[in-house]
Write a protein that holds these residues in place. Structure first.
Motif, PDB file in Angstrom:
ATOM      1  N   SER A  70     -56.495  -5.009 -24.859  1.00  0.00           N
ATOM      2  CA  SER A  70     -56.212  -4.575 -23.552  1.00  0.00           C
ATOM      3  C   SER A  70     -54.691  -4.619 -23.868  1.00  0.00           C
ATOM      4  N   GLN A  71     -53.691  -5.252 -24.046  1.00  0.00           N
ATOM      5  CA  GLN A  71     -52.954  -4.740 -24.022  1.00  0.00           C
ATOM      6  C   GLN A  71     -52.461  -3.355 -24.881  1.00  0.00           C
ATOM      7  N   LEU A  72     -53.130  -3.131 -26.485  1.00  0.00           N
ATOM      8  CA  LEU A  72     -52.880  -2.052 -27.267  1.00  0.00           C
ATOM      9  C   LEU A  72     -53.755  -1.094 -26.400  1.00  0.00           C
ATOM     10  N   GLN A  73     -54.944  -1.384 -25.866  1.00  0.00           N
ATOM     11  CA  GLN A  73     -55.691   0.156 -25.126  1.00  0.00           C
ATOM     12  C   GLN A  73     -54.944   0.424 -24.422  1.00  0.00           C
ATOM     13  N   SER A  74     -53.917  -0.977 -23.336  1.00  0.00           N
ATOM     14  CA  SER A  74     -53.826   0.138 -21.911  1.00  0.00           C
ATOM     15  C   SER A  74     -51.586   1.102 -21.703  1.00  0.00           C
ATOM     16  N   THR A  75     -51.860  -0.035 -23.281  1.00  0.00           N
ATOM     17  CA  THR A  75     -50.263   0.989 -23.773  1.00  0.00           C
ATOM     18  C   THR A  75     -49.862   1.905 -25.062  1.00  0.00           C
ATOM     19  N   PHE A  76     -50.434   2.067 -26.106  1.00  0.00           N
ATOM     20  CA  PHE A  76     -50.859   2.473 -27.213  1.00  0.00           C
ATOM     21  C   PHE A  76     -51.382   3.751 -27.915  1.00  0.00           C
ATOM     22  N   MET A  77     -52.539   3.245 -26.813  1.00  0.00           N
ATOM     23  CA  MET A  77     -53.750   3.908 -27.365  1.00  0.00           C
ATOM     24  C   MET A  77     -53.877   4.913 -26.519  1.00  0.00           C
ATOM     25  N   ASP A  78     -53.432   4.976 -24.565  1.00  0.00           N
ATOM     26  CA  ASP A  78     -53.730   5.105 -24.271  1.00  0.00           C
ATOM     27  C   ASP A  78     -52.482   6.441 -24.109  1.00  0.00           C
TER      28      ASP A  78
ATOM     29  N   ILE B 289     -66.537  13.110 -33.969  1.00  0.00           N
ATOM     30  CA  ILE B 289     -65.989  11.933 -34.396  1.00  0.00           C
ATOM     31  C   ILE B 289     -65.677  10.914 -33.201  1.00  0.00           C
ATOM     32  N   THR B 290     -64.562  10.863 -32.476  1.00  0.00           N
ATOM     33  CA  THR B 290     -63.398  10.098 -32.158  1.00  0.00           C
ATOM     34  C   THR B 290     -62.820   9.830 -31.079  1.00  0.00           C
ATOM     35  N   LEU B 291     -63.236  11.453 -29.745  1.00  0.00           N
ATOM     36  CA  LEU B 291     -62.727  11.698 -29.431  1.00  0.00           C
ATOM     37  C   LEU B 291     -63.516  11.337 -28.140  1.00  0.00           C
ATOM     38  N   ASP B 292     -65.291  11.897 -28.621  1.00  0.00           N
ATOM     39  CA  ASP B 292     -65.412  11.129 -27.182  1.00  0.00           C
ATOM     40  C   ASP B 292     -65.846  10.252 -26.553  1.00  0.00           C
ATOM     41  N   ALA B 293     -66.239   9.029 -27.251  1.00  0.00           N
ATOM     42  CA  ALA B 293     -65.648   8.061 -27.158  1.00  0.00           C
ATOM     43  C   ALA B 293     -64.375   7.715 -26.468  1.00  0.00           C
ATOM     44  N   PHE B 294     -63.229   7.707 -27.383  1.00  0.00           N
ATOM     45  CA  PHE B 294     -62.151   7.476 -26.519  1.00  0.00           C
ATOM     46  C   PHE B 294     -61.379   7.969 -25.403  1.00  0.00           C
ATOM     47  N   LEU B 295     -61.831   9.333 -24.890  1.00  0.00           N
ATOM     48  CA  LEU B 295     -61.220   9.781 -23.739  1.00  0.00           C
ATOM     49  C   LEU B 295     -62.449   9.098 -22.807  1.00  0.00           C
ATOM     50  N   LEU B 296     -63.946   8.476 -22.813  1.00  0.00           N
ATOM     51  CA  LEU B 296     -64.140   7.756 -22.063  1.00  0.00           C
ATOM     52  C   LEU B 296     -62.883   6.158 -21.885  1.00  0.00           C
ATOM     53  N   GLN B 297     -62.747   5.789 -22.506  1.00  0.00           N
ATOM     54  CA  GLN B 297     -61.801   4.479 -22.448  1.00  0.00           C
ATOM     55  C   GLN B 297     -60.356   5.334 -21.966  1.00  0.00           C
TER      56      GLN B 297
END
Length: 362
Positions: free
Chosen positions: A55-63, A100-108
């Motif tokens: 959750s820390q990775l996804q809410s900071t670096f990845m977002d 390939i990747t953005l469809d899912a990561f935009l939802l995240q």
């Protein structure tokens, strides 16, 4: 959970070591410079190594990364339908698949800012050939869809995956994103594969209809004004139709990079309403999976945000006069894009891919 170790994402306890491995990636300085242009490389490394949970990775670096991609490669990013989701409830997001990747990561990205849990993501293991990419993806709740050489092994891998997905949604109350069919819609036709829906029921002890009802299916529509991989897709389709297409080494990784850094214009992500039980119930004599696939398709098509490029391509193919849905500049850009391809077949396929969403709405 040990029985799913071959396909599951990383747990929080595995994140620190994964971050250390990612920190040794030779491309990381360039990525950090893109995500944090005003931050020193040393500070970027320190920030990455300090991450200790998914959750820390996804809410900071990845977002932060997704925000930069939106800022640098889109003219605007809009969304709709977040109000359809209840916090704390698990869903199966069934999405059309263009990038390939953005469809899912935009939802995240939307789920992070909505204040809820992000979803797990089902991806083919062909994307995990690079160990660093595997570390990055599995740190972001990626579920591995394994490939198999024999029909029996393929069935067993699908059964195994289905067991895990049912465990996540029904027992762990965790959401999952899955594409509506295998591979991207290179021809622009967003159709759900009944076989994918059947796979979801293989690992369940409940009847198929009851299993699908318990997954709380949510159709998701992603629309791109410009597809950075449109020329690649048209070339691949043309070669496939002629029986001469063979995927080159690192082709998937190149498509990932092109899709991320390429200009996209306006992007819209629409989250549909969770399908109701009565929508899943097929009429007498109609196959359950065919019926549910058609139901998902109707929602994806109706929620799809038609772009100026879709209307322009539709008019070009039909030799129609220019309409109010796009500017002369868009029309000229689309013509230039098509004319850059080396064969009439490829040019036709590119325009048809852009025009397909218009036909799907009729």
């Amino acid at each position: 959970m040990d029985i799913f170790d071959d396909i599951r994402p990383y747990t929080d306890t595995e994140i620190p070591e994964a971050m250390k491995r990612i920190a040794r990636w030779d491309l990381l300085p360039q990525i950090l410079k893109f995500i944090y242009p005003n931050m020193s490389t040393a500070e970027g490394y320190s920030r990455l190594r300090s991450l200790s949970s998914v959750s820390q990775l996804q809410s900071t670096f990845m977002d932060d990364a997704i925000c930069r991609i939106i800022e640098e490669t889109t003219s605007s990013f809009t969304h709709s339908g977040l109000s359809h989701l209840r916090r704390g409830k698990a869903y199966l997001f069934v999405s059309n698949h263009r990038d390939i990747t953005l469809d899912a990561f935009l939802l995240q990205h939307l789920l992070v800012h909505h204040g809820g849990n992000t979803s797990h993501i089902v991806f083919g293991e062909n994307l995990l050939a690079n160990p660093v990419i595997e570390d990055l993806f599995r740190s972001n709740k990626l579920i591995r869809m394994k490939r198999s050489d024999t029909p029996r092994a393929f069935y067993e891998s699908l059964h195994h995956l289905s067991q895990y997905l049912n465990h996540l949604i029904a027992d762990m109350h965790q959401s999952v994103w899955i594409a509506q069919k295998n591979g991207r819609a290179k021809d622009g036709r967003d159709t759900t594969a009944p076989a994918m829906l059947k796979m979801l029921t293989l690992g369940s002890t409940q009847p198929p209809l009851q299993t699908l009802e318990a997954m709380h299916i949510v159709p998701v529509s992603v629309s791109y004004e410009w597809d950075p991989c449109d020329s690649r897709k048209a070339a691949e389709l043309a070669k496939s139709q002629n029986g001469t297409y063979h995927k080159s080494e690192n082709e998937d990784l190149k498509s990932v990079i092109t899709g991320i850094i390429g200009p996209k214009g306006h992007v819209h992500l629409a989250i549909g309403q969770p399908l109701k039980a009565h929508e899943l119930q097929p009429p007498a004599g109609v196959d359950l999976f065919e019926h549910v696939a058609a139901t998902i398709d109707r929602h994806i098509h109706s929620n799809y945000r038609l772009m100026p490029t879709n209307h322009a391509a539709h008019d070009l193919i039909g030799n129609r006069p220019p309409s109010r849905h796009y500017t002369r500049q868009t029309l000229d850009q689309l013509k230039t894009r098509a004319d850059s391809l080396p064969s009439p077949e490829m040019r036709r396929l590119l325009l048809e891919a852009y025009a397909a969403p218009v036909d799907a709405r009729r």
